[in-house]
Design a protein around this motif. Sequence first.
Motif, mmCIF file in Angstrom:
data_model
loop_
_atom_site.group_PDB
_atom_site.id
_atom_site.type_symbol
_atom_site.label_atom_id
_atom_site.label_comp_id
_atom_site.label_asym_id
_atom_site.label_seq_id
_atom_site.Cartn_x
_atom_site.Cartn_y
_atom_site.Cartn_z
ATOM 1 N N TRP A 1 -5.392 5.788 -6.229
ATOM 2 C CA TRP A 1 -4.684 4.549 -5.900
ATOM 3 C C TRP A 1 -5.601 3.513 -5.268
ATOM 4 O O TRP A 1 -5.350 2.315 -5.364
ATOM 5 N N GLU B 1 0.816 -1.213 0.000
ATOM 6 C CA GLU B 1 0.000 0.000 0.000
ATOM 7 C C GLU B 1 0.853 1.268 0.000
ATOM 8 O O GLU B 1 0.515 2.254 -0.666
ATOM 9 N N ASP B 2 1.964 1.261 0.725
ATOM 10 C CA ASP B 2 2.836 2.448 0.755
ATOM 11 C C ASP B 2 3.392 2.770 -0.633
ATOM 12 O O ASP B 2 3.413 3.927 -1.058
ATOM 13 N N LYS B 3 3.862 1.734 -1.351
ATOM 14 C CA LYS B 3 4.386 1.959 -2.710
ATOM 15 C C LYS B 3 3.283 2.465 -3.635
ATOM 16 O O LYS B 3 3.509 3.323 -4.494
ATOM 17 N N LYS C 1 0.546 4.199 -2.838
ATOM 18 C CA LYS C 1 0.250 5.611 -2.536
ATOM 19 C C LYS C 1 1.333 6.528 -3.109
ATOM 20 O O LYS C 1 1.050 7.595 -3.643
ATOM 21 N N THR C 2 2.595 6.092 -2.986
ATOM 22 C CA THR C 2 3.712 6.893 -3.491
ATOM 23 C C THR C 2 3.602 7.106 -4.992
ATOM 24 O O THR C 2 3.916 8.192 -5.503
ATOM 25 N N MET C 3 3.168 6.081 -5.720
ATOM 26 C CA MET C 3 3.020 6.197 -7.175
ATOM 27 C C MET C 3 2.027 7.298 -7.553
ATOM 28 O O MET C 3 2.148 7.902 -8.616
ATOM 29 N N TRP C 4 1.045 7.539 -6.680
ATOM 30 C CA TRP C 4 0.034 8.561 -6.963
ATOM 31 C C TRP C 4 0.428 9.922 -6.399
ATOM 32 O O TRP C 4 -0.285 10.891 -6.568
ATOM 33 N N GLY C 5 1.571 10.008 -5.731
ATOM 34 C CA GLY C 5 2.077 11.283 -5.233
ATOM 35 C C GLY C 5 1.103 12.024 -4.336
ATOM 36 O O GLY C 5 0.979 13.250 -4.431
ATOM 37 N N GLY C 6 0.387 11.300 -3.473
ATOM 38 C CA GLY C 6 -0.550 11.942 -2.541
ATOM 39 C C GLY C 6 -1.907 12.255 -3.132
ATOM 40 O O GLY C 6 -2.782 12.770 -2.433
#
Length: 200
Positions: A182, A169-171, A173-178
């Motif tokens: 996601w 989940e952390d990766k 979320k990071t792909m969507w830049g906040g």
Amino acid sequence: MSISSPYPYPITNPELIKAHSLIKHFEGGFFAQTVGLDSALPPSPSPAIVNVPKSAALEGREQTASGPGAELLTPATNADIAGTAKRSDATQIYYLLTPDSYRGRMHMNLHSLFVPGGWWKASEIPDEDLLLLDAPDAKEAKLDERIGCLISEVVVPGWNPDQHQFIDEDKLKTMWGGKEGWEQYVKYIKAPDGLEYPDK
């Protein structure tokens, strides 16, 4: 909704699993490696095989095929290759999704063929196919055995579990830049309700 007989998936999932010796895969679903293509630098040059031209791309390496599909390749010796600097040039697999394991876990490989390395990917049976399981005559027609998705995949260079990773989940979320968006992909991180992914 009703099922017209016969449902157009002629071979049942149990038949496919048995025929291709498929086993559970840690991404979900079932798989078997059908061909492995390895190469190495031979200790001494081997004689040329007339009907198989030498490839400049191999740079003097000798290739050997293995696995149940290797008889389709020439030459296919099904033996360990002799030489140094061994490597896996390509692997081919069958991968089967069934209603009992209908979604693969999102993952990334360093290398692939049509899906380039470094891209997240997952496979699943389409929802509209799974909805057929709710038809009144689905049990009688044994649709749970006739709904699925059989994939054949070639990976170049050969697949290596050390070059394979899952997303969390952390990766994601990071792909969507906040930003939002996601959330729709969370279903590809965890096993569907009532199912579990085997350990890697």
